[in-house]
Scaffold this motif. Structure first.
Motif, PDB file in Angstrom:
ATOM      1  N   PRO A  27       0.842  -1.197   0.000  1.00 41.95           N
ATOM      2  CA  PRO A  27       0.000   0.000   0.000  1.00 41.95           C
ATOM      3  C   PRO A  27       0.875   1.243   0.000  1.00 41.95           C
ATOM      4  CG  PRO A  27       0.074  -0.957   2.191  1.00 41.95           C
ATOM      5  CD  PRO A  27       0.762  -1.926   1.282  1.00 41.95           C
ATOM      6  N   PRO A  28       0.352   2.380  -0.401  1.00 38.82           N
ATOM      7  CA  PRO A  28       1.175   3.598  -0.418  1.00 38.82           C
ATOM      8  C   PRO A  28       1.670   3.950   0.983  1.00 38.82           C
ATOM      9  CG  PRO A  28      -1.148   4.122  -0.719  1.00 38.82           C
ATOM     10  CD  PRO A  28      -1.034   2.636  -0.831  1.00 38.82           C
ATOM     11  N   VAL A  29       2.861   4.478   1.032  1.00 41.18           N
ATOM     12  CA  VAL A  29       3.435   4.906   2.311  1.00 41.18           C
ATOM     13  C   VAL A  29       2.769   6.192   2.773  1.00 41.18           C
ATOM     14  CG1 VAL A  29       5.543   5.690   3.448  1.00 41.18           C
ATOM     15  CG2 VAL A  29       5.623   3.759   1.879  1.00 41.18           C
ATOM     16  N   GLN A  30       2.375   7.047   1.840  1.00 36.69           N
ATOM     17  CA  GLN A  30       1.795   8.346   2.186  1.00 36.69           C
ATOM     18  C   GLN A  30       0.634   8.648   1.249  1.00 36.69           C
ATOM     19  OE1 GLN A  30       4.453  11.691   3.302  1.00 36.69           O
ATOM     20  NE2 GLN A  30       3.564  12.804   1.581  1.00 36.69           N
ATOM     21  N   TRP A  31      -0.415   9.251   1.800  1.00 36.78           N
ATOM     22  CA  TRP A  31      -1.571   9.591   0.979  1.00 36.78           C
ATOM     23  C   TRP A  31      -2.184  10.896   1.496  1.00 36.78           C
ATOM     24  CZ3 TRP A  31      -0.887   5.479   4.136  1.00 36.78           C
ATOM     25  CH2 TRP A  31      -1.675   5.409   5.285  1.00 36.78           C
ATOM     26  N   PRO A  32      -2.825  11.670   0.595  1.00 33.80           N
ATOM     27  CA  PRO A  32      -3.371  12.975   1.002  1.00 33.80           C
ATOM     28  C   PRO A  32      -4.624  12.828   1.858  1.00 33.80           C
ATOM     29  CG  PRO A  32      -3.895  12.523  -1.285  1.00 33.80           C
ATOM     30  CD  PRO A  32      -2.982  11.418  -0.839  1.00 33.80           C
ATOM     31  N   VAL A  33      -4.789  13.742   2.807  1.00 33.15           N
ATOM     32  CA  VAL A  33      -5.977  13.774   3.668  1.00 33.15           C
ATOM     33  C   VAL A  33      -6.860  14.968   3.310  1.00 33.15           C
ATOM     34  CG1 VAL A  33      -6.817  13.980   6.047  1.00 33.15           C
ATOM     35  CG2 VAL A  33      -4.772  12.600   5.545  1.00 33.15           C
ATOM     36  N   ARG A  34      -6.275  16.167   3.339  1.00 32.43           N
ATOM     37  CA  ARG A  34      -7.033  17.375   3.003  1.00 32.43           C
ATOM     38  C   ARG A  34      -6.075  18.548   2.849  1.00 32.43           C
ATOM     39  NH1 ARG A  34      -9.167  20.377   8.310  1.00 32.43           N
ATOM     40  NH2 ARG A  34     -10.215  21.581   6.688  1.00 32.43           N
ATOM     41  N   THR A  35      -6.603  19.662   2.350  1.00 36.84           N
ATOM     42  CA  THR A  35      -5.861  20.919   2.291  1.00 36.84           C
ATOM     43  C   THR A  35      -6.512  21.910   3.245  1.00 36.84           C
ATOM     44  OG1 THR A  35      -5.237  20.556  -0.014  1.00 36.84           O
ATOM     45  CG2 THR A  35      -5.106  22.808   0.819  1.00 36.84           C
ATOM     46  N   LEU A  36      -5.713  22.480   4.119  1.00 37.02           N
ATOM     47  CA  LEU A  36      -6.242  23.432   5.093  1.00 37.02           C
ATOM     48  C   LEU A  36      -6.659  24.730   4.398  1.00 37.02           C
ATOM     49  CD1 LEU A  36      -3.636  22.991   7.981  1.00 37.02           C
ATOM     50  CD2 LEU A  36      -5.796  21.763   7.637  1.00 37.02           C
ATOM     51  N   GLU A  37      -7.497  25.511   5.094  1.00 36.31           N
ATOM     52  CA  GLU A  37      -7.943  26.779   4.526  1.00 36.31           C
ATOM     53  C   GLU A  37      -6.777  27.713   4.230  1.00 36.31           C
ATOM     54  OE1 GLU A  37     -10.803  28.523   7.087  1.00 36.31           O
ATOM     55  OE2 GLU A  37     -12.331  26.969   6.768  1.00 36.31           O
ATOM     56  N   THR A  38      -5.702  27.554   4.986  1.00 41.89           N
ATOM     57  CA  THR A  38      -4.514  28.393   4.789  1.00 41.89           C
ATOM     58  C   THR A  38      -3.585  27.834   3.717  1.00 41.89           C
ATOM     59  OG1 THR A  38      -3.573  27.213   6.680  1.00 41.89           O
ATOM     60  CG2 THR A  38      -4.521  29.387   7.089  1.00 41.89           C
ATOM     61  N   GLY A  39      -3.978  26.735   3.098  1.00 45.09           N
ATOM     62  CA  GLY A  39      -3.224  26.199   1.976  1.00 45.09           C
ATOM     63  C   GLY A  39      -2.290  25.052   2.302  1.00 45.09           C
ATOM     64  N   GLU A  40      -1.975  24.830   3.574  1.00 40.67           N
ATOM     65  CA  GLU A  40      -1.097  23.708   3.916  1.00 40.67           C
ATOM     66  C   GLU A  40      -1.766  22.383   3.557  1.00 40.67           C
ATOM     67  OE1 GLU A  40       0.241  27.034   6.593  1.00 40.67           O
ATOM     68  OE2 GLU A  40      -1.680  26.165   5.978  1.00 40.67           O
ATOM     69  N   ARG A  41      -0.940  21.438   3.114  1.00 35.99           N
ATOM     70  CA  ARG A  41      -1.451  20.136   2.691  1.00 35.99           C
ATOM     71  C   ARG A  41      -1.191  19.088   3.782  1.00 35.99           C
ATOM     72  NH1 ARG A  41       2.171  19.093  -1.802  1.00 35.99           N
ATOM     73  NH2 ARG A  41       3.464  20.640  -0.732  1.00 35.99           N
TER      74      ARG A  41
END
Length: 428
Positions: A112-126
């Protein structure tokens, strides 16, 4: 710390002298911890190469491994080990071939992937979620030599080092598997041989020490007899060690009034092929209106297997696990129940909640049973013997966790043996 030059004894922080058993386990854990960074750095391709080499070595060294195992079995027989436990201890050419095949399957399993996206914060941080290795994982297991390879391979696939402690009866075979198979396989792939450590001691002291070293071995998989495993779970919790416990088993089969007689006979037969395993048929429940017609069907199959029925009134609790009753494994408990919902509640209440099967031709009844049962695995017209990592998921397992709390539940594989980490990156 003590300044004693005796490596088998040292003082802990309280000033108490450490036992030789505890010192031996600590030394093994320290060797594993030293090897852990190299296991993580080696990467997936190296680990998979090691697993494939281990499979080849098992095939090449089968005669030598069988010779060592025969000595363990002979000694266990002379010491009065029961037939069910001997079955767990004994290796055959077929069982070794199966072990090799499972190693190859694990090596070929896409990660399985080691890392996967969760969300982007309102301030732009991923925000990302990442799975990272534990580092060192311990395992305490019964005298089953195949588990040595199952657990070690899963831990390596999870990019951690292993500290293993097996039952005394299997120590010779387990040592041969580590020294003749796992260690050279690791070395051939550029992974330290010390990544798989076997505690060279018998007795419970070594197991108790392994769950008492959270700074070195933060996670320990514990499996075996219910009483011992529960004790180790308590000791681990007290020390601060995370314990994944496989303490109790026992498969349940419910024969509904709408059961097909041939299917009922098949399931009883398929669920009793081995008596010393946790997912075998242990408790047979029969819908009360069909007691007189379905019980003879089950009795005939069990008679042919040489298995006795424990019928009401029972001199033991309903969920008594026969697989752990040395010398009395060849028993199945039978009891009447009032329909599917009562069967599901009885199965969950009286057993560990490992696995339960309903035999019926009525889809509505099957759905009611499935919805009511709260255990780890529930089956419709399929044997509880399928609750096994390799049979169910196509992967070897470290054990089966039947906890009634969040966390890895059911067959535990390498995908469950990692840590959750959150990573926050700047905006793109």
């Amino acid at each position: 710390m003590s300044t004693s030059t005796d490596a088998s004894r040292r003082d802990d922080a309280s000033g108490a002298t450490e036992s030789p058993e505890f010192a031996a386990v600590r030394a093994a854990a320290e060797r594993a911890r030293a090897a852990a960074p190299a296991v993580r750095a080696a990467g997936g391709a190296a680990v998979d190469d090691a697993l494939r080499t281990a499979a080849r070595l098992i095939r090449e060294r089968t005669p030598a491994l069988l010779e060592v195992n025969l000595a363990d079995v002979d000694a266990a027989e002379q010491n009065g080990m029961a037939a069910g436990l001997l079955d767990r201890l004994r290796l055959t050419g077929e069982r070794l071939a199966d072990m090799a095949t499972q190693l190859e399957v694990l090596a070929d399993t896409p990660e399985p992937p080691v890392q996967w996206p969760v969300r982007t914060l309102e301030t732009g941080e991923r925000v990302f979620e990442r799975r990272i290795p534990v580092g060192v994982i311990g395992a305490v297991f019964e005298a089953r030599p195949n588990v040595t390879v199952d657990v070690a391979s899963q831990v390596l696939k999870a990019r951690s080092a292993a500290v293993l402690r097996t039952g005394a009866a299997a120590l010779g075979t387990a040592t041969a598997l580590v020294e003749q198979v796992l260690a050279p396989a690791c070395e051939s792939a550029g992974i330290p041989a010390a990544a798989v450590q076997l505690v060279p001691l018998s007795g419970h002291a070594g197991a108790e020490a392994l769950v008492g070293l959270p700074d070195l071995v933060p996670l320990v998989v514990v499996r075996g007899s219910g009483e011992v495993t529960r004790k180790l779970s308590v000791l681990g919790a007290t020390a601060g060690t995370r314990v994944l416990a496989h303490a109790d088993g026992g498969g349940v089969l419910y024969l509904d009034s709408a059961a097909d007689p041939d299917a009922a006979a098949r399931l009883v037969h398929e669920s009793t092929d081995r008596l010393g395993v946790c997912n075998r048929l242990n408790l047979l429940l029969i819908d009360r209106p069909s007691w007189d017609t379905l019980l003879p069907i089950a009795r005939k199959v069990l008679d042919e297997r040489g298995i006795a029925l424990s019928e009401p009134p029972h001199p033991h609790r309903l969920g008594h696990e026969w697989a752990l009753d040395s010398g009395a494994e060849a028993h199945v408990t039978v009891a009447p129940v009032d329909g599917a919902a009562d069967a599901a509640r009885t199965a969950a209440r009286e057993t560990s909640g490992l696995a339960a099967t309903i035999c019926t031709t009525d889809a509505g009844v099957a759905e009611a049973f499935i919805d009511s049962y709260t255990g780890t695995g529930v089956f419709w017209n399929a044997t509880s013997r399928l609750l096994d990592g390799y049979k169910l998921l196509g992967l070897p397992e470290t054990g089966i966790n039947v906890d009634h709390t969040p966390g890895p539940r059911g067959p535990v594989t390498y995908q469950d043996l990692g840590l959750r980490q959150f990573v926050v990156l700047p905006p793109e």
